[in-house]
Design a protein around this motif. Structure first.
Motif, short mmCIF file in Angstrom:
data_model
loop_
_atom_site.label_atom_id
_atom_site.label_comp_id
_atom_site.label_asym_id
_atom_site.label_seq_id
_atom_site.Cartn_x
_atom_site.Cartn_y
_atom_site.Cartn_z
N ALA A 1 0.00 -3.53 0.42
CA ALA A 1 0.15 -3.22 -1.00
C ALA A 1 1.39 -3.89 -1.59
O ALA A 1 1.43 -4.21 -2.79
CB ALA A 1 0.22 -1.72 -1.20
N SER A 2 2.41 -4.12 -0.76
CA SER A 2 3.63 -4.76 -1.27
C SER A 2 3.36 -6.18 -1.74
O SER A 2 4.11 -6.72 -2.57
CB SER A 2 4.73 -4.77 -0.21
OG SER A 2 4.47 -5.74 0.81
N VAL A 3 2.30 -6.81 -1.24
CA VAL A 3 1.96 -8.17 -1.67
C VAL A 3 1.63 -8.19 -3.15
O VAL A 3 2.04 -9.09 -3.90
CB VAL A 3 0.78 -8.72 -0.84
CG1 VAL A 3 0.38 -10.10 -1.32
CG2 VAL A 3 1.14 -8.75 0.64
N ILE A 4 0.89 -7.18 -3.63
CA ILE A 4 0.58 -7.14 -5.06
C ILE A 4 1.74 -6.54 -5.85
O ILE A 4 2.00 -6.95 -6.99
CB ILE A 4 -0.74 -6.35 -5.32
CG1 ILE A 4 -1.23 -6.59 -6.76
CG2 ILE A 4 -0.57 -4.88 -5.05
CD1 ILE A 4 -1.71 -8.00 -7.03
N LEU A 5 2.48 -5.60 -5.27
CA LEU A 5 3.65 -5.06 -5.96
C LEU A 5 4.67 -6.15 -6.25
O LEU A 5 5.27 -6.19 -7.33
CB LEU A 5 4.30 -3.97 -5.11
CG LEU A 5 3.76 -2.54 -5.26
CD1 LEU A 5 4.46 -1.62 -4.27
CD2 LEU A 5 3.94 -2.03 -6.68
N ARG B 1 4.38 -11.45 7.11
CA ARG B 1 5.22 -11.66 5.93
C ARG B 1 5.19 -10.44 5.02
O ARG B 1 6.20 -10.09 4.41
CB ARG B 1 4.75 -12.91 5.18
CG ARG B 1 5.04 -14.20 5.94
CD ARG B 1 4.90 -15.43 5.06
NE ARG B 1 3.52 -15.72 4.71
CZ ARG B 1 2.74 -16.56 5.40
NH1 ARG B 1 3.19 -17.13 6.50
NH2 ARG B 1 1.51 -16.82 5.00
N ALA B 2 4.04 -9.79 4.93
CA ALA B 2 3.92 -8.59 4.09
C ALA B 2 4.83 -7.48 4.62
O ALA B 2 5.48 -6.77 3.84
CB ALA B 2 2.48 -8.13 4.04
N LEU B 3 4.90 -7.31 5.93
CA LEU B 3 5.77 -6.29 6.51
C LEU B 3 7.24 -6.57 6.18
O LEU B 3 7.99 -5.65 5.83
CB LEU B 3 5.56 -6.22 8.02
CG LEU B 3 4.36 -5.41 8.49
CD1 LEU B 3 3.99 -5.77 9.93
CD2 LEU B 3 4.63 -3.92 8.36
N ALA B 4 7.65 -7.82 6.31
CA ALA B 4 9.04 -8.17 5.99
C ALA B 4 9.32 -7.91 4.51
O ALA B 4 10.38 -7.39 4.14
CB ALA B 4 9.31 -9.63 6.34
#
Length: 401
Positions: free
Chosen positions: A377-381, A191-194
């Protein structure tokens, strides 16, 4: 005078502005007002506060602006002050990285796992790696995003099941965040990659997207209607047991031989390569790719066959969900030349169903081999852009008027 906007409304407005600037920058305030539906006066006030907080900044007015009147001042996300950390727990190593608020990779370190893969040991190693990386680079860290394969419950902050790491119901968010003293969010690496592809990768603005990852682990992230779907039990994306129509040499943990994981994972293709004598006992995927590039036709055939099976899985998902894009990542496309084999496998599956422009629909990840850490990192962004005042508390204390 203090803003009269209620907390929730102002937070939503900040979020809408940041997301619009992230997607469309550089962009003038007048254009932002049109995109978000806010008045020009409100936009001027809120963007000024975001600039004061270090989240946005103005660029010099365009020198080529020829219209009468004052030229517009373009806005961009300010990349100079704040940082976020990404941590990806893989099968053989943990990768730690540092990004700015635009999603630009600033630094990365890969931490090979020792013989033990116990939860506490890997979290301790990750904490030490983060601390060392942060100490070496200036900037204020707002939070940490972490990802791993398997079944991850983001809301609970728990990895429910990661069979290959032998983690079950481990409190990753609390353990990592508590050890670092920073806000922390976790999610599945798929999910993070998407999410990362949609945020700052090759699928910006795409509302219907599948991120298909095939490496040591296998899984998918689904973006439907602009939202990353976790599923009712946070288990969406488990495509490792999707049938790809072949009979593998080994039996999968589910008891079948036709699963995507047992037929096409990195672990499977490396086992096949070792058995065929294409690589040594400690040979890696990089060794196999190099053999193929050096002209070994058996190595190339093995990688082509694997990519076509991944294409069958991609075709199945396209047939089910009709996405605008399928972004493929992982070991299957560490060598970009095998993308065409993925597309060919999908075409073979879809040939009698409906026409799809697979060269446009199936693409490589924009992040290459850096994808898993950057996406973590996009999870927290994602959380920062949704609720910036939670991470920059002074934002709601600033005054205007």
């Amino acid at each position: 005078m203090r803003s009269v906007q209620p907390f929730g409304v102002r937070q939503q407005n900040y979020s809408a502005i940041l997301r619009a600037v992230m997607r469309h920058a550089p962009i003038a305030r007048s254009e932002l007002a049109g995109l978000t539906g806010m008045s020009t006066g409100t936009m001027t006030k809120l963007t000024s506060l975001l600039c004061e907080a270090g989240l946005l900044r103005e660029l010099p007015a365009g020198t080529e602006h020829r219209s009468l009147g004052r030229p517009p001042t373009p806005m961009v996300v300010d990349e100079r002050t704040y940082r976020v950390v990404g941590v990806h727990f893989g099968l053989r190593r943990t990768t730690v990285c540092l990004l700015d608020l635009r999603g630009t990779l600033l630094a990365e370190v890969r931490l090979p796992h020792k013989s033990r893969r116990a939860f506490e040991a890997l979290v301790k190693q990750a904490i030490e790696g983060v601390q060392q990386l942060v100490a070496q680079h200036p900037g204020t860290v707002l939070g940490v995003g972490a990802s791993t394969g398997g079944w991850v419950d983001r809301e609970a902050g728990v990895v429910r099941d990661h069979r290959m790491l032998r983690w079950r119901d481990v409190p990753l968010r609390d353990a990592l965040g508590g050890g670092l003293g920073l806000p922390t969010e976790i999610d599945s690496s798929f999910r993070a990659l998407a999410m990362a592809e949609r945020w700052f990768g090759g699928a910006q603005g795409v509302d219907d997207l599948i991120g298909l990852f095939v490496g040591n682990v296998v899984g998918a992230g689904f973006v439907i209607g602009g939202r990353v779907r976790a599923g009712h039990h946070a288990a969406a994306g488990s495509v490792d047991h999707l049938s790809v129509g072949v009979t593998a040499a080994d039996v999968c943990s589910c008891g079948r031989r036709d699963c995507l994981h047992v037929a096409a994972s990195d672990l499977t293709v490396l086992a096949q390569a070792r058995k065929a004598g294409l690589i040594g006992a400690r040979g890696t995927l990089e060794h196999l790719l190099q053999a193929a590039r050096d002209g070994d036709k058996r190595a190339d055939r093995l990688l082509v066959d694997r990519a076509e099976l991944v294409g069958v899985a991609a075709g199945t998902l396209i047939d089910m969900l009709d996405p605008e894009l399928v972004i493929v990542s992982g070991g299957v496309v560490d060598a970009p030349e095998y993308l065409r084999s993925v597309q060919r496998g999908a075409r073979a599956y879809l040939h009698d169903k409906r026409p799809v422009d697979l060269e446009s629909v199936i693409r490589l990840s924009a992040f290459g081999t850096d994808g898993v850490a950057v996406s973590a990192a996009s999870v927290i962004l994602d959380r920062i852009y949704a609720a910036p005042a939670e991470f920059v508390p002074g934002l709601l204390e600033l005054r205007y008027g």
